[in-house]
Design a protein around this motif. Structure first.
Motif, mmCIF file in Angstrom:
data_model
loop_
_atom_site.group_PDB
_atom_site.id
_atom_site.type_symbol
_atom_site.label_atom_id
_atom_site.label_comp_id
_atom_site.label_asym_id
_atom_site.label_seq_id
_atom_site.Cartn_x
_atom_site.Cartn_y
_atom_site.Cartn_z
ATOM 1 N N VAL A 143 7.332 42.165 -36.410
ATOM 2 C CA VAL A 143 6.139 42.955 -36.096
ATOM 3 C C VAL A 143 4.914 42.049 -36.151
ATOM 4 C CG1 VAL A 143 4.675 44.885 -36.770
ATOM 5 C CG2 VAL A 143 7.167 45.067 -36.995
ATOM 6 N N THR A 188 -1.225 42.869 -33.385
ATOM 7 C CA THR A 188 -1.019 43.939 -32.404
ATOM 8 C C THR A 188 -0.265 45.133 -32.980
ATOM 9 O OG1 THR A 188 1.097 43.045 -31.606
ATOM 10 C CG2 THR A 188 -0.925 42.214 -30.573
ATOM 11 N N LYS A 189 0.428 44.913 -34.120
ATOM 12 C CA LYS A 189 1.246 45.952 -34.760
ATOM 13 C C LYS A 189 2.404 46.383 -33.854
ATOM 14 C CE LYS A 189 -1.701 45.897 -38.130
ATOM 15 N NZ LYS A 189 -1.388 45.155 -39.372
ATOM 16 N N LYS A 190 2.872 45.473 -33.028
ATOM 17 C CA LYS A 190 4.002 45.741 -32.154
ATOM 18 C C LYS A 190 5.146 44.788 -32.500
ATOM 19 C CE LYS A 190 1.748 48.783 -29.643
ATOM 20 N NZ LYS A 190 2.116 50.229 -29.598
ATOM 21 N N SER A 191 6.360 45.295 -32.420
ATOM 22 C CA SER A 191 7.526 44.465 -32.692
ATOM 23 C C SER A 191 7.922 43.684 -31.443
ATOM 24 C CB SER A 191 8.698 45.336 -33.144
ATOM 25 O OG SER A 191 9.842 44.543 -33.419
ATOM 26 N N SER A 192 8.585 42.559 -31.646
ATOM 27 C CA SER A 192 9.098 41.781 -30.521
ATOM 28 C C SER A 192 10.383 41.088 -30.944
ATOM 29 C CB SER A 192 8.073 40.741 -30.057
ATOM 30 O OG SER A 192 7.868 39.759 -31.061
ATOM 31 N N GLY A 215 5.291 49.892 -34.554
ATOM 32 C CA GLY A 215 5.156 48.827 -35.544
ATOM 33 C C GLY A 215 5.604 49.193 -36.943
ATOM 34 N N GLU A 260 6.723 47.990 -25.773
ATOM 35 C CA GLU A 260 5.541 47.992 -26.633
ATOM 36 C C GLU A 260 4.755 49.297 -26.555
ATOM 37 O OE1 GLU A 260 3.072 44.597 -26.180
ATOM 38 O OE2 GLU A 260 4.583 43.199 -26.944
ATOM 39 N N GLU A 261 4.864 50.007 -25.447
ATOM 40 C CA GLU A 261 4.147 51.276 -25.336
ATOM 41 C C GLU A 261 4.720 52.328 -26.280
ATOM 42 O OE1 GLU A 261 3.872 52.657 -21.357
ATOM 43 O OE2 GLU A 261 2.745 50.906 -20.633
ATOM 44 N N CYS A 303 6.588 51.374 -29.119
ATOM 45 C CA CYS A 303 6.669 50.802 -30.470
ATOM 46 C C CYS A 303 5.469 51.200 -31.317
ATOM 47 C CB CYS A 303 6.757 49.279 -30.386
ATOM 48 S SG CYS A 303 6.796 48.440 -31.985
#
Length: 208
Positions: A168, A172-176, A153, A148-149, A151
């Protein structure tokens, strides 16, 4: 063409990694192995059973047992995100409903077909290749995860994945994507999802 006899004494995690995320259709399984995973040969032949090789054991998905209750999605996001979100879930059931996506969620033969779907953990993942920041990596167990650091998004991983598994988070605008934690299994009331420890898989193979 004769079916391949898959449940043999030399069964290893490496063998399952080769078919991880795929249907077992076309394989003949021993009675001991069918009993272990809780399915029938007919369910295997119908394409209802898929497997994923996790570090802790064999994840078995039996589509024939899935009721579409979404508890796997709820448990996944409660454990990983601290919230309930079908959209963010790393195991996908809801998105298949009322659609033809992945050939499931369809009303056919007088019944609904549900299917819990998740990351295939590809050996050469398209999602990782597409990431402009190199945010998708393999950990010490070979599980592909999102850093996540790194990424940003951008969603390139989602578009590159043939099954659109990475998601996404709109907040948070982060992918998982699936990290193979097994939280989905703990919430399944019908037995559609189960994890068989590797030592039990090996024991069933030796019983052939």
């Amino acid at each position: 063409m004769a079916k391949e006899n898959f449940a043999s004494a030399d069964m290893t995690r490496r063998q399952f990694l080769k078919i991880s995320g795929k249907s077992l259709v076309g394989l003949t399984l021993s009675a001991s192995f069918l009993s272990l995973v809780g399915c029938t040969q007919d369910q295997v032949d119908d394409g209802d059973v898929m497997v994923w090789a996790l570090p802790q054991g064999l994840l078995v998905v039996n589509q024939d047992k899935c009721t579409g209750c979404q508890r796997c999605e709820i448990n996944c996001t409660l454990v990983n995100d601290g919230a309930v979100s079908s959209y963010m879930s790393r195991v996908k059931v809801t998105r298949n409903l009322f659609s033809s996506r992945n050939g499931s969620g369809l009303y056919t033969d007088d019944h609904w077909t549900y299917f819990p779907d998740t990351c295939r953990q590809c050996a050469d993942p398209a999602c990782a290749k597409a990431c402009p920041k190199g945010a998708i990596y393999a950990d010490e167990n070979g599980v592909k995860k999102v850093d996540e650091e790194k990424c940003i998004g951008c969603g390139a991983c989602t578009e590159a994945c043939p099954w659109h598994m990475p998601t996404v988070n709109p907040i948070t605008k982060k992918s998982s994507k699936c990290i193979q934690c097994g939280a989905c299994v703990a919430g399944c009331p019908s037995g559609a999802l189960s994890i068989i420890p590797w030592e039990e898989v090996a024991a069933a193979a030796q019983a052939v």
